[in-house]
Design a protein around this motif. Structure first.
Motif, PDB file in Angstrom:
ATOM      1  N   ALA A 112       0.832  -1.208   0.000  1.00 55.73           N
ATOM      2  CA  ALA A 112       0.000   0.000   0.000  1.00 55.73           C
ATOM      3  C   ALA A 112       0.866   1.257   0.000  1.00 55.73           C
ATOM      4  N   PHE A 113       1.954   1.229   0.759  1.00 61.52           N
ATOM      5  CA  PHE A 113       2.843   2.394   0.814  1.00 61.52           C
ATOM      6  C   PHE A 113       3.481   2.647  -0.548  1.00 61.52           C
ATOM      7  N   LEU A 114       3.947   1.594  -1.200  1.00 60.66           N
ATOM      8  CA  LEU A 114       4.572   1.758  -2.508  1.00 60.66           C
ATOM      9  C   LEU A 114       3.590   2.294  -3.539  1.00 60.66           C
ATOM     10  N   ARG A 115       2.363   1.797  -3.492  1.00 58.47           N
ATOM     11  CA  ARG A 115       1.361   2.280  -4.453  1.00 58.47           C
ATOM     12  C   ARG A 115       1.050   3.754  -4.231  1.00 58.47           C
ATOM     13  N   ARG A 116       0.927   4.162  -2.965  1.00 56.20           N
ATOM     14  CA  ARG A 116       0.624   5.563  -2.668  1.00 56.20           C
ATOM     15  C   ARG A 116       1.768   6.477  -3.102  1.00 56.20           C
ATOM     16  N   ARG A 117       2.988   6.051  -2.821  1.00 58.27           N
ATOM     17  CA  ARG A 117       4.127   6.886  -3.178  1.00 58.27           C
ATOM     18  C   ARG A 117       4.271   6.995  -4.698  1.00 58.27           C
ATOM     19  N   ARG A 118       4.044   5.894  -5.407  1.00 58.09           N
ATOM     20  CA  ARG A 118       4.148   5.931  -6.870  1.00 58.09           C
ATOM     21  C   ARG A 118       3.094   6.859  -7.458  1.00 58.09           C
ATOM     22  N   ALA A 119       1.887   6.820  -6.909  1.00 54.96           N
ATOM     23  CA  ALA A 119       0.814   7.675  -7.412  1.00 54.96           C
ATOM     24  C   ALA A 119       1.083   9.147  -7.141  1.00 54.96           C
ATOM     25  N   ALA A 120       1.836   9.438  -6.067  1.00 57.35           N
ATOM     26  CA  ALA A 120       2.102  10.819  -5.697  1.00 57.35           C
ATOM     27  C   ALA A 120       3.268  11.415  -6.479  1.00 57.35           C
ATOM     28  N   LEU A 121       4.140  10.570  -7.023  1.00 52.99           N
ATOM     29  CA  LEU A 121       5.309  11.060  -7.745  1.00 52.99           C
ATOM     30  C   LEU A 121       4.932  11.513  -9.153  1.00 52.99           C
ATOM     31  N   GLN A 122       5.451  12.655  -9.551  1.00 60.08           N
ATOM     32  CA  GLN A 122       5.274  13.148 -10.908  1.00 60.08           C
ATOM     33  C   GLN A 122       6.587  13.004 -11.672  1.00 60.08           C
ATOM     34  N   PRO A 123       6.536  12.858 -13.001  1.00 62.30           N
ATOM     35  CA  PRO A 123       7.777  12.674 -13.774  1.00 62.30           C
ATOM     36  C   PRO A 123       8.832  13.731 -13.495  1.00 62.30           C
ATOM     37  N   GLU A 124       8.387  14.997 -13.398  1.00 59.32           N
ATOM     38  CA  GLU A 124       9.354  16.071 -13.178  1.00 59.32           C
ATOM     39  C   GLU A 124       9.982  16.008 -11.784  1.00 59.32           C
ATOM     40  N   ASP A 125       9.346  15.303 -10.849  1.00 63.13           N
ATOM     41  CA  ASP A 125       9.919  15.152  -9.507  1.00 63.13           C
ATOM     42  C   ASP A 125      11.178  14.298  -9.519  1.00 63.13           C
ATOM     43  N   VAL A 126      11.305  13.445 -10.508  1.00 61.03           N
ATOM     44  CA  VAL A 126      12.427  12.497 -10.537  1.00 61.03           C
ATOM     45  C   VAL A 126      13.264  12.639 -11.801  1.00 61.03           C
ATOM     46  N   GLY A 127      13.142  13.785 -12.475  1.00 60.96           N
ATOM     47  CA  GLY A 127      13.975  14.062 -13.628  1.00 60.96           C
ATOM     48  C   GLY A 127      13.536  13.406 -14.919  1.00 60.96           C
ATOM     49  N   LEU A 128      12.265  13.015 -15.001  1.00 59.43           N
ATOM     50  CA  LEU A 128      11.743  12.401 -16.223  1.00 59.43           C
ATOM     51  C   LEU A 128      10.895  13.399 -17.007  1.00 59.43           C
ATOM     52  N   GLU A 156       6.870   0.523 -14.338  1.00 56.30           N
ATOM     53  CA  GLU A 156       8.159   0.285 -14.976  1.00 56.30           C
ATOM     54  C   GLU A 156       9.099   1.480 -14.808  1.00 56.30           C
ATOM     55  N   GLU A 157       8.537   2.695 -14.695  1.00 55.46           N
ATOM     56  CA  GLU A 157       9.367   3.872 -14.456  1.00 55.46           C
ATOM     57  C   GLU A 157       9.975   3.839 -13.057  1.00 55.46           C
ATOM     58  N   VAL A 158       9.159   3.487 -12.079  1.00 51.29           N
ATOM     59  CA  VAL A 158       9.666   3.382 -10.710  1.00 51.29           C
ATOM     60  C   VAL A 158      10.704   2.267 -10.620  1.00 51.29           C
ATOM     61  N   ALA A 159      10.430   1.146 -11.256  1.00 50.60           N
ATOM     62  CA  ALA A 159      11.376   0.024 -11.232  1.00 50.60           C
ATOM     63  C   ALA A 159      12.727   0.450 -11.794  1.00 50.60           C
ATOM     64  N   ALA A 160      12.714   1.212 -12.885  1.00 50.42           N
ATOM     65  CA  ALA A 160      13.971   1.678 -13.475  1.00 50.42           C
ATOM     66  C   ALA A 160      14.696   2.629 -12.534  1.00 50.42           C
ATOM     67  N   LEU A 161      13.964   3.518 -11.887  1.00 52.39           N
ATOM     68  CA  LEU A 161      14.569   4.446 -10.935  1.00 52.39           C
ATOM     69  C   LEU A 161      15.204   3.710  -9.762  1.00 52.39           C
ATOM     70  N   CYS A 162      14.565   2.601  -9.355  1.00 56.09           N
ATOM     71  CA  CYS A 162      15.050   1.825  -8.208  1.00 56.09           C
ATOM     72  C   CYS A 162      16.020   0.728  -8.606  1.00 56.09           C
ATOM     73  N   ARG A 163      16.286   0.622  -9.912  1.00 53.20           N
ATOM     74  CA  ARG A 163      17.220  -0.378 -10.447  1.00 53.20           C
ATOM     75  C   ARG A 163      16.733  -1.799 -10.141  1.00 53.20           C
ATOM     76  N   ARG A 202       5.475  -7.253  -8.167  1.00 54.39           N
ATOM     77  CA  ARG A 202       5.116  -8.224  -7.136  1.00 54.39           C
ATOM     78  C   ARG A 202       5.129  -7.601  -5.744  1.00 54.39           C
ATOM     79  N   LEU A 203       6.044  -6.677  -5.500  1.00 52.45           N
ATOM     80  CA  LEU A 203       6.053  -5.986  -4.212  1.00 52.45           C
ATOM     81  C   LEU A 203       4.779  -5.167  -4.022  1.00 52.45           C
ATOM     82  N   GLU A 204       4.358  -4.469  -5.088  1.00 49.04           N
ATOM     83  CA  GLU A 204       3.130  -3.672  -5.006  1.00 49.04           C
ATOM     84  C   GLU A 204       1.891  -4.553  -4.846  1.00 49.04           C
ATOM     85  N   GLN A 205       1.984  -5.790  -5.257  1.00 47.17           N
ATOM     86  CA  GLN A 205       0.860  -6.721  -5.157  1.00 47.17           C
ATOM     87  C   GLN A 205       0.892  -7.534  -3.865  1.00 47.17           C
ATOM     88  N   GLY A 206       1.859  -7.262  -3.008  1.00 55.55           N
ATOM     89  CA  GLY A 206       1.925  -7.937  -1.725  1.00 55.55           C
ATOM     90  C   GLY A 206       2.426  -9.362  -1.797  1.00 55.55           C
TER      91      GLY A 206
END
Length: 276
Positions: free
Chosen positions: A9-25, A39-46, A54-58
């Motif tokens: 739940a935390f990962l989903r909320r944080r991903r929804a709150a992030l905008q592309p310009e917040d992370v240089g995209l 897939e954008e978050v996955a790339a940022l997190c390597r 799978r993490l977002e799906q628990g």
């Protein structure tokens, strides 16, 4: 114990709150979703997109501390948010001190916008945490090192190749700057710190460092003009500017050149060899 539902739940909320310009995209015209794609978050997190999904799906394997640290940095979490993420994943949060490699979201937001300048984020031991592509083109990938060699201070006093990037006339001053930075860190952190361990290593392995270590100087700064000897572009005279984050003892270093100068024109050529 891991709280899989809470972590998801935390990962989903944080991903929804992030905008592309917040992370240089770049946002792009066809973006129709709120926040970032998985897939954008996955790339940022390597991470692989499948693993992150799978993490977002628990579900999925138990994430390691190193993986959680990568997610915390990739999602631009604050220190408190990072600690919460660690607890959800069943780990003890890292110490909040100068040994942390977690960069603050504010400093990262500035760094992500420096696409046209050679820039890097370093800690008080001279370890590079992030570099822009132009920064890598200027000095090489300084994040690739391991062990004591992660520190530019250590490499400076033990590896002649480190000095080849800089004008020989500046070597003595640079040595004093680095020795002063180590002395300052040891004074702040104490005899059991990583800074003290670095000083002990250099006292044993460097011929130059012991004499500089006996000098009382602690206030030499990295800012000012720097003369580089680039292997492809030749001589460059650049101005060094810094922005300091006192909470984490991280410093953003940015190099610029006087517009219209020969070094300015050469700096534009860095984009040709930069690893974009």
């Amino acid at each position: 114990m891991i709280d899989r539902a809470g972590l998801a739940a935390f990962l989903r909320r944080r991903r929804a709150a992030l905008q592309p310009e917040d992370v240089g995209l770049a946002r792009g015209r066809r973006r129709r979703i709120a926040g970032l794609r998985r897939e954008e978050v996955a790339a940022l997190c390597r991470l692989s997109a499948d693993y992150y999904s799978r993490l977002e799906q628990g579900r999925g394997p138990f994430p390691s501390e190193r993986l959680i640290a990568s997610i915390a940095q990739g999602m631009h979490l604050s220190l408190d948010e990072r600690d919460h993420l660690f607890r959800l994943a069943g780990h003890r949060p890292p110490a909040k001190d100068a040994t942390s490699y977690h960069i603050s979201p504010g400093l990262l937001r500035i760094f992500d916008r420096l696409t046209d300048s050679p820039s890097e984020i370093v800690n008080e031991l001279g370890e590079t945490l992030r570099q822009t592509p132009l920064g890598i083109a200027l000095t090489g990938d300084n994040t690739r090192y391991a062990g004591p060699a992660r520190s530019a201070f250590y490499r400076w006093f033990t590896d002649p190749a480190e000095r080849a990037l800089y004008h020989p006339g500046d070597h003595d001053h640079q040595s004093r700057v680095f020795a002063a930075a180590i002395r300052k860190a040891v004074t702040l952190r104490g005899p059991e710190s990583r800074a003290a361990q670095l000083a002990d290593l250099l006292l044993a392995r460097s011929r130059e460092f012991p004499a500089l270590w006996r000098e009382p100087t602690v206030d030499l700064d990295l800012i000012g003009d720097k003369r580089f000897a680039h292997p492809e572009l030749g001589a460059l005279e650049l101005s060094c500017h810094t922005l300091h984050d006192p909470e984490q003892e991280h410093t953003l270093v940015v190099y610029t050149a006087v517009p219209g100068s020969e070094s300015y024109n050469k700096l534009q050529l860095l984009s040709v060899i930069a690893p974009f």
